[in-house]
Design a protein around this motif. Structure first.
Motif, short mmCIF file in Angstrom:
data_model
loop_
_atom_site.label_atom_id
_atom_site.label_comp_id
_atom_site.label_asym_id
_atom_site.label_seq_id
_atom_site.Cartn_x
_atom_site.Cartn_y
_atom_site.Cartn_z
N UNK A 44 61.02 25.93 63.44
CA UNK A 44 61.84 26.71 64.36
C UNK A 44 61.39 28.15 64.55
N UNK A 45 60.48 28.62 63.72
CA UNK A 45 60.04 30.00 63.87
C UNK A 45 58.60 30.18 64.28
N UNK A 46 57.81 29.12 64.14
CA UNK A 46 56.38 29.27 64.40
C UNK A 46 55.85 28.19 65.32
N UNK A 47 56.71 27.65 66.15
CA UNK A 47 56.30 26.64 67.12
C UNK A 47 55.91 27.34 68.43
N UNK A 48 55.62 26.55 69.46
CA UNK A 48 55.28 27.13 70.77
C UNK A 48 56.46 27.86 71.39
N UNK A 49 57.67 27.46 71.04
CA UNK A 49 58.88 28.08 71.57
C UNK A 49 59.81 28.44 70.40
N UNK A 50 59.47 29.47 69.63
CA UNK A 50 60.24 29.77 68.41
C UNK A 50 61.68 30.17 68.72
N UNK A 51 62.59 29.77 67.83
CA UNK A 51 64.00 30.10 67.99
C UNK A 51 64.36 31.43 67.33
N UNK A 52 63.44 31.98 66.56
CA UNK A 52 63.68 33.30 65.98
C UNK A 52 62.37 34.06 65.89
N UNK A 53 62.52 35.36 65.75
CA UNK A 53 61.39 36.28 65.58
C UNK A 53 61.67 37.08 64.31
N UNK A 54 60.75 37.94 63.95
CA UNK A 54 61.04 38.74 62.78
C UNK A 54 59.95 39.73 62.42
N UNK A 55 60.29 40.52 61.42
CA UNK A 55 59.36 41.50 60.84
C UNK A 55 59.42 41.38 59.33
N UNK A 56 58.30 41.66 58.70
CA UNK A 56 58.26 41.79 57.25
C UNK A 56 57.88 43.22 56.91
N UNK A 57 58.36 43.65 55.75
CA UNK A 57 57.98 44.94 55.19
C UNK A 57 57.11 44.66 53.97
N UNK A 58 55.97 45.32 53.92
CA UNK A 58 55.04 45.12 52.80
C UNK A 58 54.76 46.46 52.12
N UNK A 59 54.69 46.40 50.81
CA UNK A 59 54.23 47.53 50.01
C UNK A 59 53.08 47.01 49.17
N UNK A 60 51.93 47.63 49.31
CA UNK A 60 50.72 47.19 48.61
C UNK A 60 50.47 45.70 48.85
N UNK A 61 50.60 45.26 50.10
CA UNK A 61 50.36 43.88 50.54
C UNK A 61 51.35 42.86 49.98
N UNK A 62 52.42 43.32 49.35
CA UNK A 62 53.46 42.42 48.83
C UNK A 62 54.69 42.53 49.72
N UNK A 63 55.22 41.39 50.16
CA UNK A 63 56.41 41.39 51.00
C UNK A 63 57.62 41.83 50.18
N UNK A 64 58.27 42.89 50.64
CA UNK A 64 59.45 43.42 49.94
C UNK A 64 60.70 43.35 50.81
N UNK A 65 60.54 42.97 52.08
CA UNK A 65 61.68 42.89 52.97
C UNK A 65 61.39 42.02 54.17
N UNK A 66 62.47 41.54 54.78
CA UNK A 66 62.34 40.68 55.96
C UNK A 66 63.55 40.89 56.87
N UNK A 67 63.30 40.82 58.16
CA UNK A 67 64.36 40.86 59.15
C UNK A 67 64.07 39.75 60.16
N UNK A 68 64.99 38.78 60.26
CA UNK A 68 64.86 37.69 61.23
C UNK A 68 65.94 37.87 62.28
N UNK A 69 65.58 37.64 63.53
CA UNK A 69 66.52 37.85 64.62
C UNK A 69 66.19 36.93 65.79
#
Length: 157
Positions: A44-69
């Motif tokens: 549902x998020x990475x298909x040709x017609x995704x139902x959501x989008x988002x951003x990740x926050x990284x510190x030193x290449x490690x994901x420390x946060x996410x926002x899906x919308x």
């Protein structure tokens, strides 16, 4: 926090996203979401017609946060609306304004003027956070849910 990188989600982030969603569920007492959902995130998020989008926050290449919308339409506002579905930042990074930066990234990308989100009734810290950054509680709106067996029963009534 000069090592912070905010970027759009990519398929390679799916495991990190899932881990953050599980942490969010456990911290807010929503234990029903304490299992992996990687196939659903991919479908549902990475298909040709995704139902959501988002951003990740990284510190030193490690994901420390996410926002899906996702984008919806508010008939009350008469405008397209950003609906933030999930926002999570690891505890040790919460004083670094990463959640605000994730929301700002969404606003800058979508260029819309209205955001809606729901907060678990027991998540006092989230309510305080959203109030502090300018969101307003709307008591006239309440969320209702139906799923699983009940939705099938409704379909066949």
């Amino acid at each position: 926090m000069s090592l912070l990188n905010i970027r759009s989600i990519e398929l390679q982030d799916v495991i990190s996203i899932d881990e953050k969603l599980i942490k969010l569920a456990l911290e807010t007492g929503l234990g029903w979401r304490d299992k992996r959902n990687i196939p659903g995130l991919i479908k549902y998020g990475f298909s040709n017609n995704p139902l959501f989008k988002g951003f990740v926050a990284e510190v030193k290449s490690k994901t420390v946060g996410v926002c899906l919308y996702f984008i919806t339409f508010s008939e009350w506002e008469g405008l397209p609306t950003i609906n933030i579905q999930d926002l999570y930042v690891d505890k040790e990074h919460r004083k670094n304004k990463i959640a605000v930066k994730l929301i700002q990234a969404v606003i800058k990308k979508e260029k819309l003027t209205c955001i809606k989100l729901m907060v678990s009734s027991s998540n006092i810290k989230a309510k305080e956070f959203y109030n502090k950054i300018g969101f307003h509680y709307r008591p006239e709106e309440q969320s209702y849910y139906i799923g699983g067996k009940e939705i099938l029963e409704l379909e066949n009534k």
